[in-house]
Design a protein around this motif. Structure first.
Motif, PDB file in Angstrom:
ATOM      1  N   MET A 217     -44.131  68.871  20.280  1.00  0.00           N
ATOM      2  CA  MET A 217     -42.690  68.823  20.493  1.00  0.00           C
ATOM      3  C   MET A 217     -42.072  67.542  19.981  1.00  0.00           C
ATOM      4  O   MET A 217     -40.912  67.528  19.558  1.00  0.00           O
ATOM      5  CB  MET A 217     -42.366  68.966  21.994  1.00  0.00           C
ATOM      6  CG  MET A 217     -42.502  70.360  22.544  1.00  0.00           C
ATOM      7  SD  MET A 217     -42.006  70.466  24.298  1.00  0.00           S
ATOM      8  CE  MET A 217     -40.257  70.102  24.188  1.00  0.00           C
ATOM      9  N   GLY A 218     -42.830  66.468  20.034  1.00  0.00           N
ATOM     10  CA  GLY A 218     -42.271  65.153  19.785  1.00  0.00           C
ATOM     11  C   GLY A 218     -41.817  64.547  21.098  1.00  0.00           C
ATOM     12  O   GLY A 218     -41.249  65.252  21.954  1.00  0.00           O
ATOM     13  N   LEU A 219     -42.078  63.264  21.270  1.00  0.00           N
ATOM     14  CA  LEU A 219     -41.821  62.627  22.567  1.00  0.00           C
ATOM     15  C   LEU A 219     -40.355  62.701  22.966  1.00  0.00           C
ATOM     16  O   LEU A 219     -40.027  62.941  24.129  1.00  0.00           O
ATOM     17  CB  LEU A 219     -42.289  61.173  22.536  1.00  0.00           C
ATOM     18  CG  LEU A 219     -42.125  60.398  23.842  1.00  0.00           C
ATOM     19  CD1 LEU A 219     -42.910  61.050  24.969  1.00  0.00           C
ATOM     20  CD2 LEU A 219     -42.566  58.945  23.661  1.00  0.00           C
ATOM     21  N   SER A 220     -39.447  62.508  22.021  1.00  0.00           N
ATOM     22  CA  SER A 220     -38.025  62.494  22.357  1.00  0.00           C
ATOM     23  C   SER A 220     -37.572  63.846  22.885  1.00  0.00           C
ATOM     24  O   SER A 220     -36.903  63.938  23.927  1.00  0.00           O
ATOM     25  CB  SER A 220     -37.202  62.105  21.134  1.00  0.00           C
ATOM     26  OG  SER A 220     -35.821  62.157  21.425  1.00  0.00           O
ATOM     27  N   TYR A 222     -39.474  66.285  24.081  1.00  0.00           N
ATOM     28  CA  TYR A 222     -40.186  66.562  25.333  1.00  0.00           C
ATOM     29  C   TYR A 222     -39.522  65.839  26.499  1.00  0.00           C
ATOM     30  O   TYR A 222     -39.340  66.423  27.578  1.00  0.00           O
ATOM     31  CB  TYR A 222     -41.637  66.102  25.184  1.00  0.00           C
ATOM     32  CG  TYR A 222     -42.514  66.344  26.396  1.00  0.00           C
ATOM     33  CD1 TYR A 222     -43.160  67.557  26.585  1.00  0.00           C
ATOM     34  CD2 TYR A 222     -42.712  65.349  27.346  1.00  0.00           C
ATOM     35  CE1 TYR A 222     -43.980  67.788  27.684  1.00  0.00           C
ATOM     36  CE2 TYR A 222     -43.534  65.549  28.450  1.00  0.00           C
ATOM     37  CZ  TYR A 222     -44.154  66.776  28.613  1.00  0.00           C
ATOM     38  OH  TYR A 222     -44.963  66.981  29.708  1.00  0.00           O
ATOM     39  N   THR A 223     -39.131  64.577  26.290  1.00  0.00           N
ATOM     40  CA  THR A 223     -38.492  63.800  27.352  1.00  0.00           C
ATOM     41  C   THR A 223     -37.185  64.441  27.786  1.00  0.00           C
ATOM     42  O   THR A 223     -36.902  64.549  28.994  1.00  0.00           O
ATOM     43  CB  THR A 223     -38.256  62.357  26.888  1.00  0.00           C
ATOM     44  OG1 THR A 223     -39.509  61.762  26.528  1.00  0.00           O
ATOM     45  CG2 THR A 223     -37.614  61.523  27.984  1.00  0.00           C
ATOM     46  N   ARG A 224     -36.391  64.886  26.839  1.00  0.00           N
ATOM     47  CA  ARG A 224     -35.137  65.555  27.199  1.00  0.00           C
ATOM     48  C   ARG A 224     -35.408  66.856  27.939  1.00  0.00           C
ATOM     49  O   ARG A 224     -34.691  67.209  28.880  1.00  0.00           O
ATOM     50  CB  ARG A 224     -34.292  65.835  25.940  1.00  0.00           C
ATOM     51  CG  ARG A 224     -33.814  64.591  25.223  1.00  0.00           C
ATOM     52  CD  ARG A 224     -32.716  64.909  24.221  1.00  0.00           C
ATOM     53  NE  ARG A 224     -33.099  65.923  23.253  1.00  0.00           N
ATOM     54  CZ  ARG A 224     -33.767  65.690  22.135  1.00  0.00           C
ATOM     55  NH1 ARG A 224     -34.150  64.451  21.840  1.00  0.00           N
ATOM     56  NH2 ARG A 224     -34.059  66.672  21.290  1.00  0.00           N
ATOM     57  N   TRP A 225     -36.446  67.557  27.522  1.00  0.00           N
ATOM     58  CA  TRP A 225     -36.785  68.851  28.128  1.00  0.00           C
ATOM     59  C   TRP A 225     -37.137  68.714  29.606  1.00  0.00           C
ATOM     60  O   TRP A 225     -36.817  69.595  30.410  1.00  0.00           O
ATOM     61  CB  TRP A 225     -37.934  69.465  27.340  1.00  0.00           C
ATOM     62  CG  TRP A 225     -38.418  70.791  27.826  1.00  0.00           C
ATOM     63  CD1 TRP A 225     -37.693  71.942  27.966  1.00  0.00           C
ATOM     64  CD2 TRP A 225     -39.765  71.107  28.219  1.00  0.00           C
ATOM     65  NE1 TRP A 225     -38.516  72.963  28.426  1.00  0.00           N
ATOM     66  CE2 TRP A 225     -39.781  72.471  28.584  1.00  0.00           C
ATOM     67  CE3 TRP A 225     -40.948  70.375  28.266  1.00  0.00           C
ATOM     68  CZ2 TRP A 225     -40.939  73.113  29.011  1.00  0.00           C
ATOM     69  CZ3 TRP A 225     -42.091  71.011  28.687  1.00  0.00           C
ATOM     70  CH2 TRP A 225     -42.089  72.367  29.059  1.00  0.00           C
TER      71      TRP A 225
END
Length: 244
Positions: A217-220, A222-225
């Motif tokens: 997903m990519g960290l950014s 994933y973090t928003r998710w």
């Protein structure tokens, strides 16, 4: 709402990482407010892999147990109970035993709020559905007057926003999530930066389950998710008139 209004919290979940995904921010905020938080996990998630040859159940169970301990530590949660059932087999467990054990824990802990899956099991996983039913029965049997039962939920808006992610990575089983209207949410948390960072650390501590998805997903993204947590009010044990 202020999380401290929920008082002491008992979370009842099926596998390690369920608690962090669905209530990691809630638990961290409750602990920061000085509230007691207790977590119950039904299984060690020993079949949570697509490569059981490399990660046989006995080995993965030990890893996931250690990961959960570290993850809860990040959130400030020190009280945890394993039920010890087999991953993927909760639906086959006669309900009387887990309901009795959860009833004993509820009677001992006397939480103000219990959080768990909704009857649909959030993702549709049969273990989630079984644990939800156990928790509901134990709540009705043993919860003190005034106790709230909250079910993890998602709004239609959230489900639509992240529908591409859910399709791409198979997060939910077919037909899920069963989203609700926004005005049905009893608790909706949009995590502040500090709480979100702690939740992210708690999730990355469970690397056997999260590292691959974060990479894809990519960290950014994933973090928003994982930046929101929502719950619907399942029920509340009424207080007697004298207690109001």
């Amino acid at each position: 709402m202020n999380v401290d209004e929920l008082g002491s919290i008992l979370g009842i979940w099926a596998h390690p990482d369920d608690e962090a995904y669905l209530s990691g921010g809630l638990m961290a905020m409750a602990r920061d407010a000085g509230s007691e938080v207790v977590c119950v996990t039904a299984t060690r998630g020993e079949r949570g892999t697509s490569d059981p040859v490399t990660w046989p159940p006995d080995r993965l169970a030990v890893i996931r147990q250690d990961e959960l301990t570290r993850s809860l530590g990040v959130l400030g949660v020190t009280k945890h109970h394993w039920l010890g059932y087999s991953d993927g087999e909760c639906a086959d467990v006669p309900a009387a035993e887990p309901v009795a054990r959860l009833s004993e824990l509820i009677d001992e802990i006397r939480p103000d709020t219990i959080v768990t899956f909704g009857p649909e099991g959030h993702t549709g996983h049969p273990d989630h559905q079984a644990v939800s039913a156990w928790a509901e029965s134990a709540f009705r049997r043993a919860a003190p007057a005034g106790t709230r039962l909250l079910h993890a939920a998602v709004s239609h808006e959230w489900a639509q926003t992240w529908s591409d992610v859910h399709r791409e990575f198979g997060i939910f089983q077919d037909g899920y999530p069963l989203a609700v209207d926004h005005d049905q949410l009893a608790v909706e948390l949009v995590l502040d930066a500090g709480t979100l960072e702690r939740k992210l650390h708690a999730l990355t501590a469970q690397a056997s389950q999260t590292s691959g998805l974060i990479t894809l997903m990519g960290l950014s993204r994933y973090t928003r998710w994982v930046s929101q947590e929502s719950f619907v009010e399942a029920t509340r044990v009424p207080r007697s008139p004298a207690a109001r």
